[in-house]
Enzyme design. Structure first.
Site, PDB file in Angstrom:
ATOM      1  N   GLY A  57       0.830  -1.194   0.000  1.00 35.20           N
ATOM      2  CA  GLY A  57       0.000   0.000   0.000  1.00 35.20           C
ATOM      3  C   GLY A  57       0.865   1.244   0.000  1.00 35.20           C
ATOM      4  N   GLY A 114       0.049  -5.125   0.707  1.00 31.55           N
ATOM      5  CA  GLY A 114      -1.224  -4.986   0.009  1.00 31.55           C
ATOM      6  C   GLY A 114      -1.298  -5.781  -1.274  1.00 31.55           C
ATOM      7  N   GLU A 137       5.647  -6.041   7.393  1.00 33.88           N
ATOM      8  CA  GLU A 137       5.021  -4.977   8.182  1.00 33.88           C
ATOM      9  C   GLU A 137       5.639  -4.740   9.549  1.00 33.88           C
ATOM     10  OE1 GLU A 137       2.272  -6.091   5.002  1.00 33.88           O
ATOM     11  OE2 GLU A 137       3.424  -7.241   6.448  1.00 33.88           O
ATOM     12  N   ASP A 145      -1.477  -7.497   7.620  1.00 38.09           N
ATOM     13  CA  ASP A 145      -2.923  -7.286   7.587  1.00 38.09           C
ATOM     14  C   ASP A 145      -3.515  -7.799   6.280  1.00 38.09           C
ATOM     15  OD1 ASP A 145      -1.647  -5.263   6.122  1.00 38.09           O
ATOM     16  OD2 ASP A 145      -3.124  -3.735   6.633  1.00 38.09           O
TER      17      ASP A 145
END
Length: 372
Positions: A57, A114, A137, A145
């Site tokens: 992301g 992402g 992350e 996530d």
């Protein structure tokens, strides 16, 4: 674009390694809604260029929002990019993960964060000799996530925790070994693969899934084994970056299971790694344990504690509940200090010297994690 009974979605921010932004998440959601009414029987997801499928992301935009501060930061208030991006992204992840339309993702290049979320929940994940996969992350004050709590805990015991906590980079051999990728197809055959799927795909999802599976089986080969010197030489002769080619998981599977599987805490994992680094007679295993421990010591202690609990809880949840949990956790990360510090050290100042707060896993209390 619609090609016969297929829809093709191309991630196209090549200068940003095709990283996802808010607009891209919204567009993908819009297309998924349209597919329901347009007799689409399968979806191919690929990317612009061959350097990255999707590198994650666009966290710099989120960092800018976090640095503005404010009482509503990390509260889930709509209108802040640190809320809206994750909300739209996770809704997109859910739509992709629950869609009845078979998804074929072509992982030709970097697949991180992402980029994993937009593809790993689909039916078919095709890696190539250029694939480099990671969930990094914990190095930037976040946690794996985008629905990762719905699939990482279901890998071989310890493997999901190892991938999620360390951010280890995996190549095609590891991806096929773990089942994270479903097929390995050399990049020069991807155009032929796409053409075959487009030409042969029937007009209903049930038959399309069977046809696609047969086409992938016909094109699939075993990825080069990094421990085979002859195969590595062949890759180098074809100007392929062999850094992407790893055999980390299979080589160390017993130690990964021993050190990461069924542990009670991050501290117990680190203690196990320390024991193996000094006590094993196997030099290769000792070196792996030592390097892995050193890697964990660089990560955000808070992120590691969150990741450990997230994967333990996520194992018992469905995708919707996992994403709801992840949204709550990511907003807690927005309120904390480690996300901003992680982005500063990796992407802004690029000194790779984050100052985590707290700075040790022993200082991250269970009470704090329970408030996230």
């Amino acid at each position: 674009s619609k090609l016969g009974n297929i829809c093709k979605l191309t991630l196209n921010r090549q200068k940003a390694l095709n990283s996802l932004n808010l607009e891209m998440c919204q567009l993908i959601k819009k297309h998924l809604e349209e597919f329901k009414n347009n007799r689409i029987s399968a979806m191919i997801m690929d990317s612009a260029g061959d350097k990255a499928f999707c590198a994650g992301g666009d966290v710099k935009l989120i960092y800018d929002d976090v640095m503005k501060g404010g009482d509503d930061l990390g509260t889930g208030k709509v209108g802040r990019i640190s809320t809206d991006f994750f909300k739209e992204e996770y809704e997109m992840n859910y739509m992709l993960g629950t869609s009845s339309i078979p998804q074929i993702s072509l992982w030709n290049g970097i697949v991180m964060g992402g980029g994993v979320g937009v593809s790993v929940l689909g039916d078919f994940r095709v890696c190539t000799e250029k694939t480099m996969f990671a969930m990094p992350e914990t190095a930037i004050g976040l946690f794996p996530d985008v629905g990762s709590s719905a699939w990482l805990p279901h890998l071989t015991p310890g493997v999901g925790e190892y991938i999620g906590l360390t951010g280890v980079r995996l190549g095609p051999y590891d991806l096929i070994y773990t089942g994270i990728a479903t097929h390995y197809i050399p990049s020069y055959k991807l155009k032929k693969l796409e053409d075959e799927i487009i030409q042969q795909c029937p007009d209903n999802t049930t038959d399309a899934r069977k046809v696609i599976l047969n086409i992938l089986k016909d094109n699939h080969i075993l990825p080069p084994n990094p421990l085979n010197e002859k195969e590595l030489i062949e890759l180098k002769d074809n100007n392929i970056n062999t850094k992407n080619h790893t055999n980390i998981i299979e080589t160390n599977i017993n130690l990964i299971t021993k050190c990461f599987g069924n542990k009670e805490s991050v501290e117990h994992i680190m203690d196990s790694l320390h024991t193996e680094s000094v006590g094993t007679a196997d030099e290769i295993g000792s070196n792996w344990a030592s390097k892995t421990l050193q890697s964990l010591e660089k990560m955000s202690p808070t992120s590691m504690k969150i990741t450990f609990e997230q994967l333990k809880i996520g194992k018992e949840l469905d995708l919707q509940k996992c994403l709801e949990m992840e949204f709550r956790l990511v907003q807690a990360c927005m309120r904390g200090s480690d996300f901003a510090e992680g982005i500063r050290s990796v992407l802004i100042d690029k000194d790779n010297k984050p100052i985590w707060n707290p700075n040790h896993v022993n200082l991250v209390t269970e009470e704090f994690i329970n408030t996230c």
